[in-house]
Write a protein that holds these residues in place. Structure first.
Motif, PDB file in Angstrom:
ATOM      1  N   PHE A  55       0.738  -1.288  -0.081  1.00  0.00           N
ATOM      2  CA  PHE A  55       0.058   0.032  -0.044  1.00  0.00           C
ATOM      3  C   PHE A  55       0.983   1.200  -0.148  1.00  0.00           C
ATOM      4  O   PHE A  55       1.825   1.398   0.795  1.00  0.00           O
ATOM      5  CB  PHE A  55      -0.813   0.024   1.327  1.00  0.00           C
ATOM      6  N   VAL A  56       0.541   2.154  -0.836  1.00  0.00           N
ATOM      7  CA  VAL A  56       1.230   3.543  -0.804  1.00  0.00           C
ATOM      8  C   VAL A  56       0.154   4.648  -0.328  1.00  0.00           C
ATOM      9  O   VAL A  56       0.534   5.392   0.471  1.00  0.00           O
ATOM     10  CB  VAL A  56       1.631   3.684  -2.346  1.00  0.00           C
ATOM     11  N   GLU A  57      -0.860   4.650  -0.954  1.00  0.00           N
ATOM     12  CA  GLU A  57      -1.941   5.722  -0.731  1.00  0.00           C
ATOM     13  C   GLU A  57      -3.301   5.193  -1.136  1.00  0.00           C
ATOM     14  O   GLU A  57      -3.435   4.467  -2.057  1.00  0.00           O
ATOM     15  CB  GLU A  57      -1.487   7.071  -1.077  1.00  0.00           C
ATOM     16  N   MET A  58      -4.302   6.085  -0.811  1.00  0.00           N
ATOM     17  CA  MET A  58      -5.677   6.060  -1.298  1.00  0.00           C
ATOM     18  C   MET A  58      -6.375   7.278  -1.306  1.00  0.00           C
ATOM     19  O   MET A  58      -5.952   8.190  -0.422  1.00  0.00           O
ATOM     20  CB  MET A  58      -6.361   4.982  -0.620  1.00  0.00           C
ATOM     21  N   ALA A  59      -7.395   7.243  -2.076  1.00  0.00           N
ATOM     22  CA  ALA A  59      -8.125   8.549  -2.305  1.00  0.00           C
ATOM     23  C   ALA A  59      -9.607   8.091  -2.570  1.00  0.00           C
ATOM     24  O   ALA A  59      -9.958   7.136  -3.020  1.00  0.00           O
ATOM     25  CB  ALA A  59      -7.831   9.677  -3.317  1.00  0.00           C
ATOM     26  N   SER A 112       0.314  -0.135  10.124  1.00  0.00           N
ATOM     27  CA  SER A 112      -0.728   0.213   9.351  1.00  0.00           C
ATOM     28  C   SER A 112      -0.472   1.661   8.738  1.00  0.00           C
ATOM     29  O   SER A 112      -0.405   2.336   9.306  1.00  0.00           O
ATOM     30  CB  SER A 112      -2.049  -0.100  10.041  1.00  0.00           C
ATOM     31  N   LYS A 113      -0.601   1.586   7.579  1.00  0.00           N
ATOM     32  CA  LYS A 113      -0.591   2.869   6.835  1.00  0.00           C
ATOM     33  C   LYS A 113      -2.053   3.120   6.562  1.00  0.00           C
ATOM     34  O   LYS A 113      -2.476   4.451   6.455  1.00  0.00           O
ATOM     35  CB  LYS A 113       0.206   3.013   5.330  1.00  0.00           C
ATOM     36  N   ILE A 114      -2.949   2.405   6.459  1.00  0.00           N
ATOM     37  CA  ILE A 114      -4.303   2.649   6.498  1.00  0.00           C
ATOM     38  C   ILE A 114      -5.110   3.462   7.720  1.00  0.00           C
ATOM     39  O   ILE A 114      -5.902   4.168   7.769  1.00  0.00           O
ATOM     40  CB  ILE A 114      -5.358   1.273   6.292  1.00  0.00           C
ATOM     41  N   ARG A 115      -4.268   3.037   8.877  1.00  0.00           N
ATOM     42  CA  ARG A 115      -4.631   3.561  10.157  1.00  0.00           C
ATOM     43  C   ARG A 115      -4.805   5.350   9.898  1.00  0.00           C
ATOM     44  O   ARG A 115      -5.492   5.815  10.596  1.00  0.00           O
ATOM     45  CB  ARG A 115      -3.933   3.279  11.298  1.00  0.00           C
ATOM     46  N   SER A 116      -3.644   5.955   9.331  1.00  0.00           N
ATOM     47  CA  SER A 116      -3.852   7.396   9.163  1.00  0.00           C
ATOM     48  C   SER A 116      -4.883   7.908   8.640  1.00  0.00           C
ATOM     49  O   SER A 116      -5.162   9.022   8.769  1.00  0.00           O
ATOM     50  CB  SER A 116      -2.642   7.852   8.579  1.00  0.00           C
ATOM     51  N   TRP A 175     -12.379   7.388  17.662  1.00  0.00           N
ATOM     52  CA  TRP A 175     -12.281   8.122  16.404  1.00  0.00           C
ATOM     53  C   TRP A 175     -13.654   7.947  15.788  1.00  0.00           C
ATOM     54  O   TRP A 175     -14.486   7.497  16.317  1.00  0.00           O
ATOM     55  CB  TRP A 175     -11.444   7.522  15.492  1.00  0.00           C
ATOM     56  N   GLU A 176     -13.936   9.030  14.896  1.00  0.00           N
ATOM     57  CA  GLU A 176     -15.281   9.070  14.196  1.00  0.00           C
ATOM     58  C   GLU A 176     -15.371   8.070  13.378  1.00  0.00           C
ATOM     59  O   GLU A 176     -14.282   7.997  12.506  1.00  0.00           O
ATOM     60  CB  GLU A 176     -15.295  10.653  13.521  1.00  0.00           C
ATOM     61  N   THR A 177     -16.323   7.446  13.365  1.00  0.00           N
ATOM     62  CA  THR A 177     -16.512   6.184  12.447  1.00  0.00           C
ATOM     63  C   THR A 177     -16.565   6.842  10.898  1.00  0.00           C
ATOM     64  O   THR A 177     -17.218   7.723  10.646  1.00  0.00           O
ATOM     65  CB  THR A 177     -17.839   5.568  12.523  1.00  0.00           C
ATOM     66  N   THR A 203     -12.535   0.720   7.785  1.00  0.00           N
ATOM     67  CA  THR A 203     -12.404   0.567   9.347  1.00  0.00           C
ATOM     68  C   THR A 203     -11.093  -0.023   9.293  1.00  0.00           C
ATOM     69  O   THR A 203     -10.384  -0.390   8.387  1.00  0.00           O
ATOM     70  CB  THR A 203     -13.712  -0.090   9.918  1.00  0.00           C
ATOM     71  N   LEU A 204     -10.846  -0.579  10.596  1.00  0.00           N
ATOM     72  CA  LEU A 204      -9.412  -1.388  11.083  1.00  0.00           C
ATOM     73  C   LEU A 204      -9.823  -2.416  11.907  1.00  0.00           C
ATOM     74  O   LEU A 204     -10.564  -2.415  12.624  1.00  0.00           O
ATOM     75  CB  LEU A 204      -8.542  -0.548  11.781  1.00  0.00           C
ATOM     76  N   ILE A 205      -8.830  -3.538  11.686  1.00  0.00           N
ATOM     77  CA  ILE A 205      -8.979  -4.562  12.694  1.00  0.00           C
ATOM     78  C   ILE A 205      -7.553  -5.203  13.151  1.00  0.00           C
ATOM     79  O   ILE A 205      -6.417  -4.846  12.657  1.00  0.00           O
ATOM     80  CB  ILE A 205      -9.604  -5.675  11.974  1.00  0.00           C
ATOM     81  N   GLY A 206      -7.520  -5.798  14.113  1.00  0.00           N
ATOM     82  CA  GLY A 206      -6.216  -6.210  14.738  1.00  0.00           C
ATOM     83  C   GLY A 206      -5.316  -5.409  15.248  1.00  0.00           C
ATOM     84  O   GLY A 206      -5.882  -4.170  15.815  1.00  0.00           O
ATOM     85  N   ASP A 207      -4.088  -5.730  15.040  1.00  0.00           N
ATOM     86  CA  ASP A 207      -3.072  -4.748  15.735  1.00  0.00           C
ATOM     87  C   ASP A 207      -3.179  -3.282  14.914  1.00  0.00           C
ATOM     88  O   ASP A 207      -2.773  -2.161  15.588  1.00  0.00           O
ATOM     89  CB  ASP A 207      -1.591  -5.154  15.291  1.00  0.00           C
ATOM     90  N   ALA A 208      -3.575  -3.317  13.603  1.00  0.00           N
ATOM     91  CA  ALA A 208      -4.045  -1.813  13.004  1.00  0.00           C
ATOM     92  C   ALA A 208      -4.827  -1.025  13.748  1.00  0.00           C
ATOM     93  O   ALA A 208      -4.660   0.207  13.977  1.00  0.00           O
ATOM     94  CB  ALA A 208      -4.315  -2.080  11.578  1.00  0.00           C
ATOM     95  N   ALA A 209      -5.711  -1.757  14.585  1.00  0.00           N
ATOM     96  CA  ALA A 209      -6.957  -0.999  15.440  1.00  0.00           C
ATOM     97  C   ALA A 209      -6.364  -0.691  16.927  1.00  0.00           C
ATOM     98  O   ALA A 209      -6.561   0.340  17.409  1.00  0.00           O
ATOM     99  CB  ALA A 209      -8.014  -1.728  15.066  1.00  0.00           C
TER     100      ALA A 209
END
Length: 393
Positions: A140-144, A173-177, A299-301, A306-312
């Motif tokens: 993963f690099v980025e998403m929009a 996790s980069k998704i976490r940001s 955080w605001e849903t 969303t996140l699961i596991g250690d990312a969350a």
């Protein structure tokens, strides 16, 4: 199938991270007819060793495997006897040996915590997915977000789109940001991990002592834990309390095995030299500061992320990490497919409230136990012996 149509009909789901949580979620959603892809940074299924063994618990990991119709596969793949503990003091005296204890604990018991190699568990979950579900070499690099859909860019130049994204790629996790800016906090403990591929040859006496069990050596202020792998290798963890940023300020070159070896034999001076054979046999060490996310995090849903596991909800090791990630996967799959929620945002909010509440409880327990593990006292050693022996009293 009716409930699936309500929320996931015509929806494309992207799970980032092919660990136990992400793969379990993919399996559970596919059983409900959902369209799922799992994007994993590893170049292939065989790209790297996944680590040592992990124990699955009656009310979490095993419960989830049952819901995923994978208990038969698990029973054919777990390591009988590896849930036993052998506990030593720093001189090498045996304090506890569950190999010689008599027990009838089995899969019908809440006390049974069967162990499985992490790589074997991963393979088991991948084999249960539809062909092509896991997309390898997808870092993963980025998403929009555009028109309520995510465009996800990967390092290899490929782009994927999805209506719903789940970050399951662990504590880095980069998704976490995209979900929260809450950062991890240092627990005070650091482990130095080592992997030994051929212990029967390189540290034969220690290999025999482990004897396919969880071996733990405890001295005042420091611990060495050793676990078997399914490929007959060993993974060990040398744990203690260290200052924050110690890895970068210690002066140790962790890329140089001899440098780490020389540090460890000095730090564990006074221990039985048998433990040092682990350090000598290891060709690569990995320092792991044990961080955690604040227990009160919220955080605001997001409606479609969303996140699961250690990312969350990263927490210090306590035996609950993989189990909790798999339980997250089960809870999220239920919220998305049980027909109780009118829309995705409501379902996601319900899941996150449940997940974070559980993580707060388990995280507090993990923090309470990390100092006893990494920097034992005579009292904490006594307490652990009592805990491990209680099934046989």
């Amino acid at each position: 199938m009716e409930s699936t149509i309500n929320l996931l009909h015509h929806k494309e789901i992207a799970i980032v991270g092919a660990g136990p949580g992400g793969l379990t979620l993919a399996r559970l959603l596919q059983l409900k007819g959902a369209k799922v892809k799992v994007y994993e940074r590893d170049h292939s299924q065989e790209a790297r060793v996944q680590g040592a063994i992990v124990d699955l618990h009656f009310d979490s990991g095993l419960k989830v495997l049952k819901a995923a119709n994978l208990m038969d596969a698990f029973k054919a793949s777990y390591i009988p006897g590896a849930d036993n503990y052998r506990m030593l003091d720093q001189a090498g005296n045996m304090l506890l040996d569950e190999h010689i204890q008599k027990t009838t604990v089995g899969f019908d018991s809440e006390q049974f915590r069967p162990e499985i190699d992490r790589g074997v568990l991963r393979d088991l979950l991948i084999d249960a997915l539809l062909p092509g579900t896991v997309v390898w070499d997808s870092q993963f690099v980025e998403m929009a977000e555009h028109n309520n859909r995510w465009s996800i860019k990967f390092k290899n130049g490929s782009i994927a789109t999805a209506d719903l994204v789940i970050g399951a790629e662990g504590y880095r996790s980069k998704i976490r940001s995209y979900v929260t800016d809450i950062e991890a906090v240092y627990s005070g403990a650091t482990i130095i991990q080592g992997d030994i591929d051929n212990p029967e040859q390189d540290c034969a006496e220690m290999y025999a002592l482990v004897n396919n069990a969880n071996l733990i050596g405890m001295g005042i202020g420091k611990t060495i834990a050793v676990q078997p792998r399914a490929n007959r290798g060993l993974t060990f963890y040398a744990a203690s309390l260290y200052p924050e940023n110690w890895v970068s300020t210690s002066g140790i070159d962790f890329g140089n095995a001899d440098d780490v070896y020389n540090y460890l034999i000095k730090y564990y001076r006074g221990w039985n030299p048998l433990f040092f054979t682990l350090f000598k046999a290891c060709k690569q060490f990995i320092p792991r500061p044990l961080d955690y996310f604040p227990l009160d995090q919220k955080w605001e849903t997001k409606r479609n992320l969303t996140l699961i596991g250690d990312a969350a909800h990263l927490m210090p090791p306590s035996g609950e990490g993989v189990n909790t990630a798999m339980l997250d996967a089960l809870d999220l799959s239920i919220c998305l497919t049980n027909g109780e929620y009118a829309d995705l945002p409501t379902a996601m909010s319900a899941f996150e409230q449940q997940m974070l509440a559980r993580a707060t409880t388990l995280g507090a327990e993990a923090l309470d136990g990390i100092q006893d593990f990494a920097a034992p006292t005579q009292e904490s050693i006594r307490k652990l012996l009592k805990l491990l022996s209680q099934d046989y009293d």
